[in-house]
Design a protein around this motif. Structure first.
Motif, PDB file in Angstrom:
ATOM      1  N   ARG A  22       6.200  62.911  88.322  1.00 21.13           N
ATOM      2  CA  ARG A  22       5.795  62.323  89.611  1.00 21.13           C
ATOM      3  C   ARG A  22       6.412  63.071  90.925  1.00 21.13           C
ATOM      4  O   ARG A  22       5.779  63.083  91.908  1.00 21.13           O
ATOM      5  N   HIS A  23       7.512  63.651  90.724  1.00 17.45           N
ATOM      6  CA  HIS A  23       8.279  63.865  91.807  1.00 17.45           C
ATOM      7  C   HIS A  23       9.022  65.316  91.631  1.00 17.45           C
ATOM      8  O   HIS A  23       8.861  65.940  90.301  1.00 17.45           O
ATOM      9  N   ASP A 176       8.396  53.931  89.091  1.00 23.45           N
ATOM     10  CA  ASP A 176       7.795  52.795  90.197  1.00 23.45           C
ATOM     11  C   ASP A 176       8.253  52.730  91.407  1.00 23.45           C
ATOM     12  O   ASP A 176       7.958  52.712  92.586  1.00 23.45           O
ATOM     13  N   ASP A 179       8.624  55.767  93.560  1.00 22.92           N
ATOM     14  CA  ASP A 179       7.016  55.666  94.442  1.00 22.92           C
ATOM     15  C   ASP A 179       7.038  54.889  95.500  1.00 22.92           C
ATOM     16  O   ASP A 179       6.563  55.053  96.524  1.00 22.92           O
ATOM     17  N   ALA A 182       9.198  56.243  98.356  1.00 20.74           N
ATOM     18  CA  ALA A 182       8.501  57.296  98.656  1.00 20.74           C
ATOM     19  C   ALA A 182       7.464  56.958  99.840  1.00 20.74           C
ATOM     20  O   ALA A 182       7.274  57.549 100.958  1.00 20.74           O
ATOM     21  N   ASP A 183       6.703  55.747  99.712  1.00 19.26           N
ATOM     22  CA  ASP A 183       5.458  55.539 100.386  1.00 19.26           C
ATOM     23  C   ASP A 183       5.597  54.390 101.406  1.00 19.26           C
ATOM     24  O   ASP A 183       4.847  53.979 101.982  1.00 19.26           O
TER      25      ASP A 183
END
Length: 304
Positions: A22-23, A176, A179, A182-183
């Motif tokens: 994911r990153h 998760d 994530d 990050a947002d």
């Protein structure tokens, strides 16, 4: 996010794999190759192997010192992530990634802060365990919590079994969480509840005390399996108990008395007996307890 990942043993590999999907992982920090086996062959850590397989750069170091800090600073990372690396993150490295470091810890903080949370969870007889992602601070596992998740502890689960299970579910929780950081969806909150400590286990912690009740003995055995490994001494010989099970219908044995009945080997506790299933006598290979006892040719012995 651009991450720096620090980890060493196999339980950290699922987290590295989940984050890599994911990153952007700028580098992986892991401990240096260690001599393993009878031939003492230098062997990369499980995390080093995983990083190589994933094509990720590695920084191998046993201490997160000034040299490591300089290398991390050059990576221009957003966040540091640590899972069972085996060393402390101190300043100035603690503040080097833009958003500091987060840690995946295998307990429901603040319960079981320290090096061996899963082992002490089982030894204490907790009915549930879990994983927590928290913001690293200079104190021992005392930073604000981003996310946590609980799971029941199975009645016969060993520390090794539970840790393997948590390493997988914890990896999803960690990914998760990153994530959400990050947002901007997640916000960390302070820890609440009773603080208990989970210090690293010593070999003395693995010695079974058969003067205790059966449940206490069995929890201790499960909590130190596979490492450092439950043991007792019988006739002056150290015997590692690899596998055992409660035998609640076998009472009447004095604590520490070892006997065989109908092809099964039992040791007495302060309550019912514990059946020995697999043992590993010093200087020999692991074997079925019944085979070991047959080879001793004894009727009764004392474990202490």
């Amino acid at each position: 996010m651009r991450l720096v990942f620090a980890g060493t043993p196999a339980v950290a590999v699922p987290s590295l794999e989940a984050l890599a999907r994911r990153h952007d992982i700028a580098a992986v920090i892991t401990r240096v190759d260690a001599p393993l086996g009878r031939k003492r062959v230098l062997t990369p850590s499980p995390v080093a192997d995983a990083a190589d397989r994933l094509g990720l750069a590695t920084i191998k170091a046993n201490r997160l010192d000034a040299d490591v800090t300089e290398k991390v600073a050059a990576l221009d990372a957003d966040l540091g992530v640590i899972v069972a690396y085996g060393g402390l993150v101190r300043e100035p490295l603690l503040s080097t990634p833009r958003q500091g470091w987060i840690n995946l810890h295998f307990s429901l903080l603040p319960r079981w802060r320290g090096a061996a949370p899963v082992q002490w969870t089982i030894i204490a007889g907790d009915s549930e365990s879990g994983a927590t992602v928290f913001q690293l601070q200079p104190g021992l596992d005392d930073g604000p919590i981003w996310r946590s998740a609980s799971t029941p502890v199975a009645p016969h689960e060993t520390a090794g079994n539970l840790l393997a299970r948590l390493s997988v579910s914890g990896a999803d929780l960690l990914a998760d969480t990153v994530d959400g950081i990050a947002d901007g969806r997640l916000h960390a909150g302070e820890q609440h509840g009773e603080v208990t400590l989970a210090p690293k286990l010593t070999i003395d912690d693995a010695r079974l005390d058969f003067t205790a009740d059966l449940d206490t003995v069995y929890r201790r055995l499960r909590g130190v399996t596979p490492e450092p490994g439950a043991f007792t001494e019988i006739d002056g010989t150290r015997v590692k108990i690899v596998d055992a099970a409660p035998a609640r219908d076998h009472a009447g044995l004095e604590p520490g008395v070892v006997v065989a009945r109908d092809g099964h080997v039992y040791v007495g506790t302060a309550g019912a007996a514990l059946e020995l299933l697999t043992v590993h006598p010093a200087g020999k290979k692991a074997m079925r307890a019944a085979d070991w006892w047959r080879g001793l040719g004894a009727e009764r012995m004392i474990a202490e």
